[in-house]
Design an enzyme around this catalytic site. Sequence first.
Site, short mmCIF file in Angstrom:
data_model
loop_
_atom_site.label_atom_id
_atom_site.label_comp_id
_atom_site.label_asym_id
_atom_site.label_seq_id
_atom_site.Cartn_x
_atom_site.Cartn_y
_atom_site.Cartn_z
N LYS A 13 -11.93 -2.64 0.32
CA LYS A 13 -11.72 -3.63 1.39
C LYS A 13 -11.40 -2.95 2.72
O LYS A 13 -11.90 -3.36 3.75
CB LYS A 13 -10.54 -4.57 1.05
CG LYS A 13 -10.72 -5.42 -0.16
CD LYS A 13 -9.62 -6.48 -0.23
CE LYS A 13 -8.21 -5.93 -0.32
NZ LYS A 13 -7.82 -5.37 -1.60
N ARG A 88 -3.97 -14.06 -0.71
CA ARG A 88 -3.86 -13.34 -1.97
C ARG A 88 -3.71 -14.30 -3.16
O ARG A 88 -3.73 -13.88 -4.30
CB ARG A 88 -2.61 -12.51 -1.88
CG ARG A 88 -2.53 -11.03 -2.19
CD ARG A 88 -3.69 -10.18 -2.22
NE ARG A 88 -3.34 -8.84 -2.60
CZ ARG A 88 -3.32 -7.81 -1.77
NH1 ARG A 88 -3.65 -7.95 -0.52
NH2 ARG A 88 -3.00 -6.62 -2.22
N ARG A 122 -7.37 8.53 -5.38
CA ARG A 122 -7.29 8.13 -3.97
C ARG A 122 -6.16 8.83 -3.21
O ARG A 122 -5.04 8.92 -3.70
CB ARG A 122 -7.11 6.62 -3.89
CG ARG A 122 -7.06 6.10 -2.48
CD ARG A 122 -7.53 4.69 -2.40
NE ARG A 122 -6.43 3.75 -2.49
CZ ARG A 122 -6.50 2.50 -2.07
NH1 ARG A 122 -7.64 2.03 -1.55
NH2 ARG A 122 -5.48 1.69 -2.19
N ARG A 155 -0.55 6.89 -2.31
CA ARG A 155 0.33 5.73 -2.12
C ARG A 155 1.13 5.49 -3.40
O ARG A 155 0.59 5.61 -4.49
CB ARG A 155 -0.53 4.49 -1.83
CG ARG A 155 -0.63 4.17 -0.37
CD ARG A 155 -1.68 3.15 -0.07
NE ARG A 155 -1.58 1.93 -0.86
CZ ARG A 155 -2.35 0.86 -0.66
NH1 ARG A 155 -3.25 0.87 0.30
NH2 ARG A 155 -2.23 -0.20 -1.40
N ARG A 166 -1.53 -4.11 -10.70
CA ARG A 166 -2.11 -4.75 -9.53
C ARG A 166 -3.43 -5.43 -9.89
O ARG A 166 -3.77 -6.48 -9.35
CB ARG A 166 -2.32 -3.73 -8.41
CG ARG A 166 -1.01 -3.29 -7.79
CD ARG A 166 -1.20 -2.15 -6.84
NE ARG A 166 -1.80 -2.57 -5.59
CZ ARG A 166 -2.49 -1.75 -4.77
NH1 ARG A 166 -2.68 -0.51 -5.11
NH2 ARG A 166 -2.99 -2.20 -3.66
P1 AMP Z 1 -3.06 -3.89 -0.01
O1 AMP Z 1 -2.93 -2.77 0.96
O2 AMP Z 1 -3.82 -5.08 0.56
O3 AMP Z 1 -3.58 -3.47 -1.35
O4 AMP Z 1 -1.57 -4.46 -0.26
C1 AMP Z 1 -0.53 -3.65 -0.77
C2 AMP Z 1 0.61 -4.52 -1.28
O5 AMP Z 1 1.11 -5.33 -0.20
C3 AMP Z 1 0.24 -5.52 -2.36
O6 AMP Z 1 0.25 -4.95 -3.65
C4 AMP Z 1 1.35 -6.56 -2.20
O7 AMP Z 1 2.57 -6.08 -2.73
C5 AMP Z 1 1.51 -6.60 -0.68
N1 AMP Z 1 0.65 -7.63 -0.03
C6 AMP Z 1 -0.36 -7.42 0.87
N2 AMP Z 1 -0.88 -8.57 1.29
C7 AMP Z 1 -0.19 -9.55 0.63
C8 AMP Z 1 -0.28 -10.97 0.62
N3 AMP Z 1 -1.19 -11.63 1.35
N4 AMP Z 1 0.60 -11.65 -0.17
C9 AMP Z 1 1.53 -11.02 -0.91
N5 AMP Z 1 1.64 -9.68 -0.97
C10 AMP Z 1 0.80 -8.95 -0.20
#
Ligand code: AMP
Length: 210
Positions: A13, A88, A122, A155, A166
């Site tokens: 993404k 999400r 990664r 990360r 996840r």
């Molecule tokens: P990402 O970088 O999009 O994979 O997001 C990393 C982490 O941020 C996720 O595993 C969630 O803990 C949190 N997160 C990001 N966006 C959201 C969202 N829209 N709602 C809830 N948690 C989020």
Amino acid sequence: MNLVILGAPGAGKGAQSRNLSKHYSILHISTGDMLRHEMEIKSPIGISIEERMNKGELVPDDVVTELLKERLRSSDASKGIILDGYPRNLYQAEIMESFVVIDKVISIDVPDEVIVSRMSGRLICPNCGASFNIHYHPPIKKGICDVCGTKLVKRDDDKAKTVKKRLKTYHKETEPIKEFFRKKSKLVEIDGTNDIEVITEEIIKALGDV
Ligand code: AMP
């Protein structure tokens, strides 16, 4: 043009959002990056979400929704946006309609086993956000960012056990959103197993003159 990009963690993404943001001159907004920033600066929000973030759990809907609304209020989104990481879950998909009109939702589809293999390698740059993979897209100099020369890091939420968690969260909470947008004829599904540039071309072709 306002877009949403959906996909499991590690589906690509971030890379696609950066390419599309450049191609269409639209603003890339990543809620994951925004939340990680709150953790880095140790703001009250950052401290309150740290445990959930590191465990691979979603943070509370209201916290992320308020942060996103504030970001939209304070940015120039006149040419459009690409939302990466939001919505999400179905609650967020529904509430989103009260503060932004989305034209299309791009879903990048990648099988779980490919995700697990990708995520185990990664590495990201903590400075400029560039992403590498020791198996598929290694940096020229081991452990160093090609773009800005910073030492690359893994990360916390990319560790194997957390990745599986996840993925489970993605299938349970996020995937049902696809149906929500399909019913509104807004869903564009893309095979995410190709090369990054090929996928970008396919998305641009599929979006046509939106
Ligand atoms: P990402 O970088 O999009 O994979 O997001 C990393 C982490 O941020 C996720 O595993 C969630 O803990 C949190 N997160 C990001 N966006 C959201 C969202 N829209 N709602 C809830 N948690 C989020």
